[in-house]
Scaffold this motif. Structure first.
Motif, PDB file in Angstrom:
ATOM      1  N   ASN A  22       0.857  -1.194   0.000  1.00 17.02           N
ATOM      2  CA  ASN A  22       0.000   0.000   0.000  1.00 17.02           C
ATOM      3  C   ASN A  22       0.884   1.232   0.000  1.00 17.02           C
ATOM      4  N   ARG A  23       0.277   2.401   0.113  1.00 17.44           N
ATOM      5  CA  ARG A  23       1.002   3.658  -0.117  1.00 17.44           C
ATOM      6  C   ARG A  23       1.680   4.234   1.121  1.00 17.44           C
ATOM      7  N   SER A  24       1.726   3.500   2.213  1.00 14.88           N
ATOM      8  CA  SER A  24       2.340   4.077   3.417  1.00 14.88           C
ATOM      9  C   SER A  24       3.832   4.327   3.204  1.00 14.88           C
ATOM     10  N   SER A  25       4.264   5.527   3.591  1.00  9.84           N
ATOM     11  CA  SER A  25       5.687   5.903   3.471  1.00  9.84           C
ATOM     12  C   SER A  25       6.442   5.681   4.770  1.00  9.84           C
ATOM     13  N   SER A 149     -15.780   2.204  16.356  1.00  9.51           N
ATOM     14  CA  SER A 149     -15.895   0.750  16.352  1.00  9.51           C
ATOM     15  C   SER A 149     -14.508   0.113  16.547  1.00  9.51           C
ATOM     16  N   LYS A 150     -13.476   0.642  15.869  1.00  7.08           N
ATOM     17  CA  LYS A 150     -12.115   0.085  16.019  1.00  7.08           C
ATOM     18  C   LYS A 150     -11.595   0.279  17.443  1.00  7.08           C
ATOM     19  N   LEU A 151     -11.873   1.451  18.019  1.00  6.87           N
ATOM     20  CA  LEU A 151     -11.430   1.749  19.397  1.00  6.87           C
ATOM     21  C   LEU A 151     -11.918   0.662  20.359  1.00  6.87           C
ATOM     22  N   ARG A 153     -13.469  -2.469  19.506  1.00  8.09           N
ATOM     23  CA  ARG A 153     -13.157  -3.848  19.101  1.00  8.09           C
ATOM     24  C   ARG A 153     -11.718  -4.228  19.404  1.00  8.09           C
ATOM     25  N   LYS A 154     -10.813  -3.250  19.224  1.00  9.73           N
ATOM     26  CA  LYS A 154      -9.384  -3.555  19.369  1.00  9.73           C
ATOM     27  C   LYS A 154      -8.860  -3.180  20.758  1.00  9.73           C
ATOM     28  N   GLU A 155      -9.791  -2.808  21.649  1.00  9.81           N
ATOM     29  CA  GLU A 155      -9.482  -2.541  23.067  1.00  9.81           C
ATOM     30  C   GLU A 155      -8.374  -1.497  23.249  1.00  9.81           C
ATOM     31  N   GLY A 170      -2.652  12.192   5.261  1.00 10.62           N
ATOM     32  CA  GLY A 170      -2.717  10.720   5.268  1.00 10.62           C
ATOM     33  C   GLY A 170      -1.485  10.094   4.646  1.00 10.62           C
ATOM     34  N   PHE A 171      -1.713   9.192   3.693  1.00 14.61           N
ATOM     35  CA  PHE A 171      -0.604   8.449   3.092  1.00 14.61           C
ATOM     36  C   PHE A 171       0.377   9.360   2.354  1.00 14.61           C
ATOM     37  N   GLU A 172       1.627   9.085   2.508  1.00 16.55           N
ATOM     38  CA  GLU A 172       2.761   9.638   1.740  1.00 16.55           C
ATOM     39  C   GLU A 172       3.104  11.100   2.020  1.00 16.55           C
TER      40      GLU A 172
HETATM   41  O1  PMT Z   1       3.029   6.081   6.464  1.00 13.93           O
HETATM   42  P1  PMT Z   1       2.473   7.416   5.979  1.00 13.93           P
HETATM   43  O2  PMT Z   1       2.653   7.605   4.501  1.00 13.93           O
HETATM   44  O3  PMT Z   1       3.042   8.589   6.781  1.00 13.93           O
HETATM   45  O4  PMT Z   1       0.896   7.422   6.199  1.00 13.93           O
HETATM   46  C1  PMT Z   1       0.372   7.447   7.485  1.00 13.93           C
HETATM   47  C2  PMT Z   1      -0.822   6.478   7.620  1.00 13.93           C
HETATM   48  C3  PMT Z   1      -1.972   6.976   6.754  1.00 13.93           C
HETATM   49  C4  PMT Z   1      -0.409   5.054   7.170  1.00 13.93           C
HETATM   50  C5  PMT Z   1      -1.208   6.461   9.145  1.00 13.93           C
HETATM   51  O5  PMT Z   1      -1.574   7.750   9.552  1.00 13.93           O
HETATM   52  C6  PMT Z   1      -2.344   5.491   9.399  1.00 13.93           C
HETATM   53  O6  PMT Z   1      -3.520   5.776   9.264  1.00 13.93           O
HETATM   54  N1  PMT Z   1      -1.981   4.237   9.811  1.00 13.93           N
HETATM   55  C7  PMT Z   1      -2.935   3.106   9.945  1.00 13.93           C
HETATM   56  C8  PMT Z   1      -3.196   2.527   8.581  1.00 13.93           C
HETATM   57  C9  PMT Z   1      -4.160   1.361   8.622  1.00 13.93           C
HETATM   58  O7  PMT Z   1      -3.819   0.309   8.142  1.00 13.93           O
HETATM   59  O8  PMT Z   1      -5.322   1.584   9.216  1.00 13.93           O
HETATM   60  P2  PMT Z   1      -6.511   0.489   9.371  1.00 13.93           P
HETATM   61  O9  PMT Z   1      -7.698   1.307   9.683  1.00 13.93           O
HETATM   62  O10 PMT Z   1      -6.574  -0.409   8.178  1.00 13.93           O
HETATM   63  O11 PMT Z   1      -6.052  -0.380  10.602  1.00 13.93           O
HETATM   64  C10 PMT Z   1      -6.492  -0.123  11.925  1.00 13.93           C
HETATM   65  C11 PMT Z   1      -5.390  -0.385  12.916  1.00 13.93           C
HETATM   66  O12 PMT Z   1      -5.105  -1.785  12.972  1.00 13.93           O
HETATM   67  C12 PMT Z   1      -4.069   0.318  12.640  1.00 13.93           C
HETATM   68  O13 PMT Z   1      -3.523   0.722  13.880  1.00 13.93           O
HETATM   69  C13 PMT Z   1      -3.209  -0.785  12.002  1.00 13.93           C
HETATM   70  O14 PMT Z   1      -1.812  -0.590  12.268  1.00 13.93           O
HETATM   71  C14 PMT Z   1      -3.725  -2.019  12.733  1.00 13.93           C
HETATM   72  N2  PMT Z   1      -3.656  -3.272  11.965  1.00 13.93           N
HETATM   73  C15 PMT Z   1      -4.389  -3.429  10.823  1.00 13.93           C
HETATM   74  C16 PMT Z   1      -4.388  -4.637  10.162  1.00 13.93           C
HETATM   75  C17 PMT Z   1      -3.622  -5.693  10.673  1.00 13.93           C
HETATM   76  N3  PMT Z   1      -3.585  -6.856  10.058  1.00 13.93           N
HETATM   77  N4  PMT Z   1      -2.911  -5.526  11.797  1.00 13.93           N
HETATM   78  C18 PMT Z   1      -2.923  -4.331  12.453  1.00 13.93           C
HETATM   79  O15 PMT Z   1      -2.250  -4.175  13.499  1.00 13.93           O
END
Ligand code: PMT
Length: 212
Positions: A22-25, A149-151, A153-155, A170-172
């Motif tokens: 994915n686009r995460s930097s 919901s994530k807050l 569910r994921k405790e 957000g990303f990048e």
């Molecule tokens: O890296 P950058 O380019 O600076 O961008 C920053 C960001 C957008 C990546 C960052 O701010 C961000 O939002 N990170 C979380 C990205 C994500 O995958 O979110 P999610 O909503 O899909 O996941 C929810 C949470 O579960 C996150 O804390 C994630 O790390 C965690 N997760 C998700 C899936 C998985 N299999 N295991 C996890 O631990």
């Protein structure tokens, strides 16, 4: 305190030359690591593949896939007081990685994907982590609803939500805007700012949580 921070993307191999990602930097997670170090904390940074310099003074572990990240978090988490999950972990991987480069024989190629383990979602239940748990949520719609919901569910104690459908955050990119959702039901916006400044504010919020 000792922080464990996940950052960057994961790479899920398809064959020896291709992967899903994915686009995460890594910029957001690395900024949190630097802010925590600057505030006098110890940092264990578990990073996917990024092209950023490791923050000086952090213990850094590089991983590629979600499963590698899962195993490294499991190994390190119980030495931490605070865990911040900013990594963009791939939710799926290919069911069977090919040993050899897949040849382009047919017009259509179907990949079967299987779910990766949810690292954040297992942190309390499987790893037995009792410290301050901070998750992120990358959303494109219904930010508040999905974050709440994530807050739960994921405790998590705190969930950092960003709208990744918006240009320039957000990303990048170098800036972000986030809403912090607390277990207590409170929320707080950290308005558009550099990821460095957002990270400094986030670490300060975590420091305040630790004194409650
Ligand atoms: O890296 P950058 O380019 O600076 O961008 C920053 C960001 C957008 C990546 C960052 O701010 C961000 O939002 N990170 C979380 C990205 C994500 O995958 O979110 P999610 O909503 O899909 O996941 C929810 C949470 O579960 C996150 O804390 C994630 O790390 C965690 N997760 C998700 C899936 C998985 N299999 N295991 C996890 O631990």
């Amino acid at each position: 305190m000792r922080f464990l921070i996940t950052a960057g993307p994961t790479r899920e191999p398809i064959d020896p030359v291709r992967y899903l990602t994915n686009r995460s930097s890594g910029k957001m997670g690395y900024a949190v690591a630097s802010a925590a170090l600057a505030a006098g904390h110890e940092v264990c940074l578990i990073s996917g593949p990024v092209s950023l310099a490791a923050p000086e003074g952090a213990e850094v572990h590089f991983v590629e896939s979600a499963r590698e990240m899962y195993n490294t978090v499991q190994e390190k988490i119980n030495a931490a007081d605070v865990a911040v999950f900013s990594a963009a972990v791939a939710d799926y991987r290919v069911a069977e990685e090919a040993d050899q480069k897949i040849k382009k024989s047919d017009d259509l190629l179907t990949l079967t994907l299987v779910k990766n383990p949810d690292i954040l979602g297992n942190t309390r239940s499987e790893f037995g982590f009792e410290g301050i748990l901070v998750g992120f949520a990358a959303e494109t719609n219904d930010l508040e609803k999905h974050a709440a919901s994530k807050l739960t569910r994921k405790e998590c104690d705190l969930l950092v939500a960003n709208d990744v459908s918006r240009k320039g955050i957000g990303f990048e990119c170098d800036e972000n805007e986030v809403i912090l959702f607390y277990k207590s039901g409170e929320s707080k916006m950290l308005s558009l700012s550099s990821k460095t400044d957002i990270a400094i504010e986030l670490v300060s919020e975590i420091d305040q949580l630790a004194t409650r």
